[in-house]
Structure formats: structure tokens, C-alpha cells
Design an enzyme around this catalytic site. Structure first.
Site, PDB file in Angstrom:
ATOM      1  N   TRP A  18       0.862  -1.329   0.170  1.00  0.00           N
ATOM      2  CA  TRP A  18      -0.048   0.065  -0.221  1.00  0.00           C
ATOM      3  C   TRP A  18       0.917   1.179  -0.024  1.00  0.00           C
ATOM      4  O   TRP A  18       1.788   1.370   0.683  1.00  0.00           O
ATOM      5  CB  TRP A  18      -0.819  -0.218   1.215  1.00  0.00           C
ATOM      6  CG  TRP A  18      -2.004   0.899   1.383  1.00  0.00           C
ATOM      7  CD1 TRP A  18      -1.883   2.142   1.549  1.00  0.00           C
ATOM      8  CD2 TRP A  18      -3.192   0.786   0.707  1.00  0.00           C
ATOM      9  NE1 TRP A  18      -3.197   2.876   1.203  1.00  0.00           N
ATOM     10  CE2 TRP A  18      -4.057   1.887   0.807  1.00  0.00           C
ATOM     11  CE3 TRP A  18      -3.978  -0.439   0.503  1.00  0.00           C
ATOM     12  CZ2 TRP A  18      -5.397   1.961   0.552  1.00  0.00           C
ATOM     13  CZ3 TRP A  18      -5.405  -0.486  -0.025  1.00  0.00           C
ATOM     14  CH2 TRP A  18      -6.009   0.803  -0.041  1.00  0.00           C
ATOM     15  N   HIS A  48      -1.329  -5.546   6.031  1.00  0.00           N
ATOM     16  CA  HIS A  48      -2.035  -5.433   4.691  1.00  0.00           C
ATOM     17  C   HIS A  48      -1.523  -5.628   3.595  1.00  0.00           C
ATOM     18  O   HIS A  48      -1.817  -5.366   2.508  1.00  0.00           O
ATOM     19  CB  HIS A  48      -2.807  -4.190   4.801  1.00  0.00           C
ATOM     20  CG  HIS A  48      -3.945  -4.038   5.931  1.00  0.00           C
ATOM     21  ND1 HIS A  48      -5.020  -4.538   5.942  1.00  0.00           N
ATOM     22  CD2 HIS A  48      -3.488  -3.603   7.050  1.00  0.00           C
ATOM     23  CE1 HIS A  48      -5.588  -4.517   7.176  1.00  0.00           C
ATOM     24  NE2 HIS A  48      -4.674  -3.795   8.016  1.00  0.00           N
ATOM     25  N   HIS A  52      -4.187 -11.341   2.706  1.00  0.00           N
ATOM     26  CA  HIS A  52      -4.500 -11.097   4.130  1.00  0.00           C
ATOM     27  C   HIS A  52      -6.012 -10.579   4.406  1.00  0.00           C
ATOM     28  O   HIS A  52      -6.928 -10.437   3.613  1.00  0.00           O
ATOM     29  CB  HIS A  52      -3.643  -9.699   4.529  1.00  0.00           C
ATOM     30  CG  HIS A  52      -4.181  -8.311   3.883  1.00  0.00           C
ATOM     31  ND1 HIS A  52      -3.998  -7.855   2.600  1.00  0.00           N
ATOM     32  CD2 HIS A  52      -5.235  -7.490   4.593  1.00  0.00           C
ATOM     33  CE1 HIS A  52      -4.757  -6.904   2.476  1.00  0.00           C
ATOM     34  NE2 HIS A  52      -5.649  -6.254   3.665  1.00  0.00           N
ATOM     35  N   ASP A  54      -8.574  -8.592   6.963  1.00  0.00           N
ATOM     36  CA  ASP A  54      -8.895  -7.484   7.769  1.00  0.00           C
ATOM     37  C   ASP A  54      -9.345  -7.692   9.201  1.00  0.00           C
ATOM     38  O   ASP A  54     -10.711  -8.256   9.053  1.00  0.00           O
ATOM     39  CB  ASP A  54      -9.742  -6.348   7.038  1.00  0.00           C
ATOM     40  CG  ASP A  54      -9.028  -5.635   6.095  1.00  0.00           C
ATOM     41  OD1 ASP A  54      -7.900  -5.971   5.631  1.00  0.00           O
ATOM     42  OD2 ASP A  54      -9.823  -4.863   5.526  1.00  0.00           O
ATOM     43  N   HIS A  58      -8.950  -2.621  12.311  1.00  0.00           N
ATOM     44  CA  HIS A  58      -8.533  -2.030  11.192  1.00  0.00           C
ATOM     45  C   HIS A  58      -9.127  -0.527  10.819  1.00  0.00           C
ATOM     46  O   HIS A  58      -8.352   0.292  10.565  1.00  0.00           O
ATOM     47  CB  HIS A  58      -8.353  -2.956   9.774  1.00  0.00           C
ATOM     48  CG  HIS A  58      -7.657  -2.205   8.749  1.00  0.00           C
ATOM     49  ND1 HIS A  58      -6.538  -1.628   8.693  1.00  0.00           N
ATOM     50  CD2 HIS A  58      -8.076  -2.289   7.333  1.00  0.00           C
ATOM     51  CE1 HIS A  58      -6.392  -1.207   7.544  1.00  0.00           C
ATOM     52  NE2 HIS A  58      -7.005  -1.771   6.816  1.00  0.00           N
ATOM     53  N   HIS A 164     -16.217  -1.383   3.883  1.00  0.00           N
ATOM     54  CA  HIS A 164     -15.564  -1.841   5.255  1.00  0.00           C
ATOM     55  C   HIS A 164     -16.495  -2.045   6.172  1.00  0.00           C
ATOM     56  O   HIS A 164     -16.624  -3.025   6.935  1.00  0.00           O
ATOM     57  CB  HIS A 164     -14.237  -1.402   5.608  1.00  0.00           C
ATOM     58  CG  HIS A 164     -12.898  -1.809   4.779  1.00  0.00           C
ATOM     59  ND1 HIS A 164     -12.629  -1.257   3.532  1.00  0.00           N
ATOM     60  CD2 HIS A 164     -12.040  -2.802   5.084  1.00  0.00           C
ATOM     61  CE1 HIS A 164     -11.763  -1.744   3.070  1.00  0.00           C
ATOM     62  NE2 HIS A 164     -11.199  -2.666   3.907  1.00  0.00           N
ATOM     63  N   GLU A 176      -8.399 -10.098   1.500  1.00  0.00           N
ATOM     64  CA  GLU A 176      -8.031  -9.133   0.262  1.00  0.00           C
ATOM     65  C   GLU A 176      -7.004  -9.787  -0.331  1.00  0.00           C
ATOM     66  O   GLU A 176      -6.093 -10.591   0.315  1.00  0.00           O
ATOM     67  CB  GLU A 176      -7.860  -7.908   1.095  1.00  0.00           C
ATOM     68  CG  GLU A 176      -8.913  -7.066   1.387  1.00  0.00           C
ATOM     69  CD  GLU A 176      -8.917  -5.917   2.032  1.00  0.00           C
ATOM     70  OE1 GLU A 176      -9.723  -5.054   1.950  1.00  0.00           O
ATOM     71  OE2 GLU A 176      -7.843  -5.741   2.752  1.00  0.00           O
TER      72      GLU A 176
HETATM   73  N1  LIG Z   1      -2.092  -0.403   4.322  1.00  0.00           N
HETATM   74  C1  LIG Z   1      -2.674   0.890   4.538  1.00  0.00           C
HETATM   75  C2  LIG Z   1      -2.091   2.112   4.700  1.00  0.00           C
HETATM   76  C3  LIG Z   1      -2.508   3.326   4.740  1.00  0.00           C
HETATM   77  C4  LIG Z   1      -4.081   3.263   4.598  1.00  0.00           C
HETATM   78  C5  LIG Z   1      -4.687   2.117   4.294  1.00  0.00           C
HETATM   79  C6  LIG Z   1      -4.064   0.887   4.354  1.00  0.00           C
HETATM   80  C7  LIG Z   1      -4.911  -0.407   3.864  1.00  0.00           C
HETATM   81  O1  LIG Z   1      -4.512  -1.292   3.629  1.00  0.00           O
HETATM   82  C8  LIG Z   1      -6.357   0.146   3.764  1.00  0.00           C
HETATM   83  C9  LIG Z   1      -7.049  -0.938   2.940  1.00  0.00           C
HETATM   84  N2  LIG Z   1      -8.643  -0.211   3.019  1.00  0.00           N
HETATM   85  C10 LIG Z   1      -7.510  -2.123   3.291  1.00  0.00           C
HETATM   86  O2  LIG Z   1      -8.626  -2.545   2.671  1.00  0.00           O
HETATM   87  O3  LIG Z   1      -6.906  -2.896   3.978  1.00  0.00           O
HETATM   88 ZN   LIG Z   2      -9.631  -3.768   3.879  1.00  0.00          ZN
HETATM   89 ZN   LIG Z   3      -6.642  -4.824   4.318  1.00  0.00          ZN
END
Ligand SMILES: Nc1ccccc1C(=O)C[C@H](N)C(=O)O
Ligand SMILES: [Zn+2]
Ligand SMILES: [Zn+2]
EC number: 3.5.1.9
Length: 215
Positions: A18, A48, A52, A54, A58, A164, A176
Site C-alpha cells: 500500500w 495489509h 491478508h 482485515d 483496522h 469495510h 483481500e
Molecule cells: N495499508 C494501508 C495503509 C494506509 C492506509 C490504508 C491501508 C490499507 O491497507 C487499507 C485498506 N483499506 C485495506 O482494505 O486493508
Molecule cells: Zn480492507
Molecule cells: Zn487490508
């Protein structure tokens, strides 16, 4: 006995992360030469990265952490469906009308192959999003786990994370980053267990499938 198929992303220094998040690294803390007996490694990664789950923590301060999640969600029968319209580059969203034709009778674990994350080595710029109203529809049909071949169920720039939250409100757990490129639609047995991380917001999983033959 049919064989298990690996549907996990490989974790090496090239696995996409990410944007801005901790890069993946594996290194030896001690080599066999140094210790005189063993190689001992260390991994550093975001919870993440790659394939993985969630945990609700999270995106919700009061949400469950990984160790509090029921392991039964992550092992058992699963249905894989394809949304072929998505892999033509026509990135949109996934709503009730995209799923309506699919028979969800008895499906507690639903895995959706969008094919929209084509360049696996690079984090995508845009992904199809889950429309929040799909959560109620899926929950009404008994779905408790939703897996996707995407890094998120919401748009990548979303701060509100409506999908989410809607999924969690309807007791649907999120998986995910699956690799479903070569997986035909159908019924399978899934295993995608999180690590017993007591305080964590997410966990890498090794996700595997094997075909379930009925009749
Ligand atoms: N790793 C991150 C770092 C910063 C902000 C979001 C994330 C995410 O992974 C969010 C994502 N909405 C997720 O579905 O797991
Ligand atoms: Zn997520
Ligand atoms: Zn995630």
C-alpha cells in the site's frame, strides 16, 4: 484426493505494498555460520501486504482484533465467482446487480475474481469498489466471508471506508489480495487462516483452495 491450489501472493521484496506503508523484508538475523547452528530470519511487513484478512480494528477503534476472530470463518466451503466485465479495464463498482444472477444458496464464503489487478507486481492505481449496499444483500443470503483479488473493498483513496464498515456491520469478514487468475468459477474448500496476532488489525494468510465435487 484433489490437490490444494495456492491462491496467495508470494511474499518477497517485490510484493506490492500500500503506498507509503512498510515495505516487505525478510532477512537473516543470524546466519548458520554466525550462530554455529542455524539460520534465523526476521520479517518486517505491513499487516495489509499480499493476501491478508482485515480485522474490524483496522477501521474501528472498538472493533475485534485478529486473535478474537473465529477461525471457522476462514476454513470451509467457498464459492468462486467471476465478474468478467471487470477485467476489460472497465473499472467500476461491484453492486447487487453484478451478483444477482449468481446462486448464493448455502454459500457462507464468497470469493470474487474481478481480474482488475492485472499487473501484480505493481500496486494498482484504481480498483473496482464494493458498493456498500451489497453487504446487506450478501448477509441476507448467509455470506460471512467475502474475498477479492483486490487490495481493498473500498476505493484506494477512501477515508470513510463505507464498504469495510457495511460488511462488518453485517458480520461479513474481509479477505483481500487473493490470486484467482487461474481459478475457474465453482465450489471449493478454502483455508486462509490468520496468524494468532493478539493485538493486530490484520494478518497475512496463506490462502489455498481445492475443488469440491458434489454429487
Ligand atoms: N495499508 C494501508 C495503509 C494506509 C492506509 C490504508 C491501508 C490499507 O491497507 C487499507 C485498506 N483499506 C485495506 O482494505 O486493508
Ligand atoms: Zn480492507
Ligand atoms: Zn487490508
Amino acid at each position: 484426493m484433489t490437490r490444494w491450489i495456492d491462491i496467495s501472493q508470494r511474499l518477497d521484496s517485490n510484493v506490492p505494498t500500500w503506498p507509503g506503508d512498510t515495505p516487505f523484508s525478510y532477512r537473516l538475523t543470524w546466519t548458520k555460520q554466525m550462530s554455529g547452528s542455524v539460520n534465523v530470519g526476521q520479517i518486517t511487513m505491513s499487516t495489509h501486504t499480499g493476501t491478508h484478512i482485515d480485522a474490524p480494528f483496522h477501521f474501528d477503534e472498538n472493533g475485534k482484533k485478529v486473535l478474537e476472530l473465529d477461525v471457522n470463518l476462514y476454513v470451509g466451503p467457498a464459492r468462486v465467482i467471476h465478474l468478467p466485465a471487470m477485467d476489460q479495464g472497465a473499472i467500476g463498482s461491484i453492486g447487487v446487480e453484478d451478483i444477482e444472477r449468481v446462486d448464493l444458496q448455502g454459500v457462507t464464503r464468497l470469493l470474487i475474481r474481478t481480474g482488475a489487478w492485472e499487473e501484480r507486481r505493481v500496486f494498482p492505481e484504481k480498483i473496482p469498489e464494493i458498493r456498500p449496499e451489497l453487504a446487506e444483500y450478501l448477509a441476507g443470503r448467509g455470506v460471512q466471508l467475502l474475498g477479492l483479488d483486490l487490495p481493498s473493498v473500498d476505493p484506494l483513496d477512501s477515508k470513510e471506508l463505507p464498504a469495510h464498515h457495511a460488511l462488518t456491520r453485517h458480520h461479513i469478514h474481509i479477505l483481500e489480495g487473493l490470486v484467482l487468475d487461474d481459478v475457474p468459477a465453482g465450489d471449493y474448500e478454502l483455508a486462509a487462516l490468520p496468524l494468532p496476532l493478539a493485538d493486530a488489525d490484520g494478518s497475512p494468510v496463506r490462502a489455498v483452495l481445492r475443488p469440491l465435487y458434489s454429487g
